[in-house]
Design a protein around this motif. Structure first.
Motif, short mmCIF file in Angstrom:
data_model
loop_
_atom_site.label_atom_id
_atom_site.label_comp_id
_atom_site.label_asym_id
_atom_site.label_seq_id
_atom_site.Cartn_x
_atom_site.Cartn_y
_atom_site.Cartn_z
N ALA A 340 36.02 32.18 33.55
CA ALA A 340 37.39 32.11 34.04
C ALA A 340 38.06 33.48 33.97
CB ALA A 340 38.18 31.08 33.21
N LEU A 341 37.81 34.21 32.87
CA LEU A 341 38.35 35.57 32.75
C LEU A 341 37.83 36.46 33.86
CD1 LEU A 341 38.03 36.19 28.89
CD2 LEU A 341 40.14 35.80 30.18
N ALA A 342 36.54 36.35 34.17
CA ALA A 342 35.95 37.17 35.21
C ALA A 342 36.55 36.85 36.57
CB ALA A 342 34.44 36.97 35.23
N ALA A 343 36.66 35.56 36.89
CA ALA A 343 37.22 35.15 38.19
C ALA A 343 38.66 35.63 38.33
CB ALA A 343 37.13 33.63 38.33
N LEU A 344 39.45 35.44 37.28
CA LEU A 344 40.85 35.84 37.32
C LEU A 344 40.99 37.36 37.41
CD1 LEU A 344 43.87 35.11 37.14
CD2 LEU A 344 43.65 35.25 34.64
N GLY A 345 40.29 38.07 36.53
CA GLY A 345 40.42 39.53 36.46
C GLY A 345 39.96 40.22 37.73
N ILE A 346 38.81 39.82 38.26
CA ILE A 346 38.29 40.46 39.47
C ILE A 346 39.19 40.17 40.66
CG2 ILE A 346 36.36 40.49 41.09
CD1 ILE A 346 34.51 40.01 38.66
N SER A 347 39.67 38.92 40.77
CA SER A 347 40.56 38.59 41.88
C SER A 347 41.86 39.39 41.78
CB SER A 347 40.86 37.09 41.90
OG SER A 347 41.59 36.69 40.75
N GLN A 348 42.39 39.55 40.58
CA GLN A 348 43.61 40.34 40.40
C GLN A 348 43.38 41.81 40.75
OE1 GLN A 348 44.57 39.37 36.32
NE2 GLN A 348 46.11 37.86 36.93
#
Length: 477
Positions: A340-348
């Motif tokens: 979830a951190l990866a999905a959120l951080g990369i999208s941001q």
């Protein structure tokens, strides 16, 4: 490689993680053209390297010394935009390594690895690390200071205190507002060395002030003007208070969820954990109370620097379940928040890459047609200035006039006498009166136009994509 139960395993894993993070960031450095602030620092850096930094009076409106601009100028001379951004990325990568060692010193190797992984996936840090702005150097300074204080607590040798002071002052000189991170640093120093804290604090203050005064004293006149100007200048750029609060919340959500869990789990270190946790709220409070949207995502990373060791404690606890029938299930439970951190951080981070117009195409046109000595009116001025000045197409950054310079009477002569007029229909719009006067000249003809797609938060707190058109007009008088 050593067995996972060996501390060396997580040490090498952390090094490999930062290396992969650096390389992945490196290959994406050219995703967009120069950001407005990058253009400022690169142009100022090129001028500084040529001996004009002080006479150009950048220190009267820069939030830091000329240290980062000079480095950015060197990087740009070597490899253009990518070169300048690569130096910022190197700074943040070194800081990330220092952060990982600090987290390890406080909570163990396992927590240090998980903290580094979580922070490396933070969207604000990913985007900040890939911009040629002074925040990266300041962040590295604070990270090294943080690590040095944890080494001081472990080894009881004041060479680490000296290193902490020098790194902190370096970070603050790179960007003055980041000096507020002295609060968590002194909190850590006081809690980790209770019997020697009084002398440590005295030495920290004395040495820090001495170094800062030695550096700033020759520039004191211009630096004083900056602080007077900054206290009364808080541009809003049309950003509302709910938009500021939402931005802070969206980027801080992982830490707001996991850091309190890490604080609860750090039973023997809850006082120290409290200092780290409270650091998370320094910059959101600053921006909300001042209603100041400028550099909010970059500033948030300085709070994450101190709060994310607690995130590492929480993730390490999930992963480090005892052997048993539920161990595999709990480890899957640890991977889910990481995904979830990866999905959120990369999208941001990808979203942030599109937060300003790509001006490379109109800049190329000007590079091919502008002749030295000509005057230009450009509202989104500094990215163009960096491109044009580096290639010798303008003799000085001051050959370009933006809205501020025109409205403050810095343009000598008639508007109809300038050679080029550039209208970037985005954040720095021309005053309607200036547009009317240019049209009334009757001698300007459109010669180039391009459109860039930009993504930013709207007043309804949703991110929207919209076009920003750039039109170049040439005076054919």
């Amino acid at each position: 490689m050593s067995h996972p139960n060996n501390p060396d395993y997580h040490r090498w894993l952390t090094l490999a993680l930062v290396g992969v993070w650096f390389l992945a960031s490196l290959v994406t450095l050219n995703a967009n053209g120069l950001f407005f602030d990058e253009g400022i620092y690169i142009a100022a850096g090129l001028r500084t390297l040529q001996g004009h930094g002080y006479s150009d009076r950048y220190l009267t409106w820069f939030g830091g010394t000329l240290l980062w601009p000079a480095l950015a100028g060197i990087g740009y001379r070597i490899a253009g935009t990518v070169g300048a951004r690569a130096l910022a990325l190197l700074s943040v990568s070194a800081g990330l390594l220092a952060f990982g060692r600090a987290a390890r010193n406080l909570f163990g190797e396992r927590a240090g690895f998980w903290a580094t992984l979580a922070l490396a996936l933070n969207g604000a840090l990913i985007s900040t690390a890939r911009l040629a702005v002074y925040d990266g150097l300041a962040w590295a300074g604070m990270a090294v200071s943080f690590w040095a204080l944890t080494e001081l607590a472990r080894h009881d040798h004041r060479k680490y205190l000296l290193l902490a002071v020098v790194a902190y002052v370096l970070g603050t000189l790179a960007k003055y507002p980041t000096g507020v991170m002295l609060l968590p640093l002194l909190g850590i120093l006081t809690i980790t060395r209770p019997k020697k804290a009084s002398l440590d604090l005295l030495l920290f203050g004395y040495l820090g002030a001495l170094i800062a005064v030695m550096v700033l004293l020759p520039w004191r006149e211009q630096v004083a003007i900056y602080f007077q100007w900054r206290l009364t200048n808080t541009p809003s750029f049309g950003v509302t208070l709910p938009m500021i609060a939402y931005t802070a919340l969206s980027f801080s959500l992982p830490a707001l969820i996991l850091a309190p869990i890490g604080w609860w789990l750090s039973r023997g270190n809850r006082l120290l954990g409290g200092v780290l946790l409270l650091s998370l709220f320094i910059w959101p409070a600053y921006h909300i109370l001042r209603r100041d949207p400028v550099s909010i995502t970059k500033h948030l990373t300085f709070g994450y620097l101190f709060a994310y060791p607690l995130v590492g404690v929480a993730l390490a606890a999930l992963w480090g379940a005892r052997k048993g029938e539920f161990r595999a299930l709990r480890r899957v439970g640890a991977l889910l928040p990481v995904l979830a951190l990866a999905a959120l951080g990369i999208s941001q981070a990808l979203q942030a890459d599109r937060g300003w117009p790509d001006l490379r195409a109109p800049a190329r046109y000007l590079l091919e047609h502008v002749r030295p000595g000509e005057k230009l009116l450009i509202n989104e001025s500094w990215p163009f200035i960096a491109y044009l000045y580096a290639q010798g197409r303008i003799l000085s950054p001051w050959d370009v006039y933006d809205t501020y310079r025109v409205t403050h009477g810095e343009l000598e002569g008639d508007l109809c006498a300038v050679d080029w007029f550039v209208d970037v229909r985005g954040s720095f719009a021309w005053h309607p009166e200036i547009l009317q006067r240019i049209e009334a000249c009757g001698t300007f003809r459109p010669v180039f136009s391009s459109t860039s797609r930009v993504v930013n938060i709207g007043s309804d707190l949703r991110y929207v994509e919209y076009p920003v058109e750039t039109v170049i007009w040439q005076n054919r008088e």
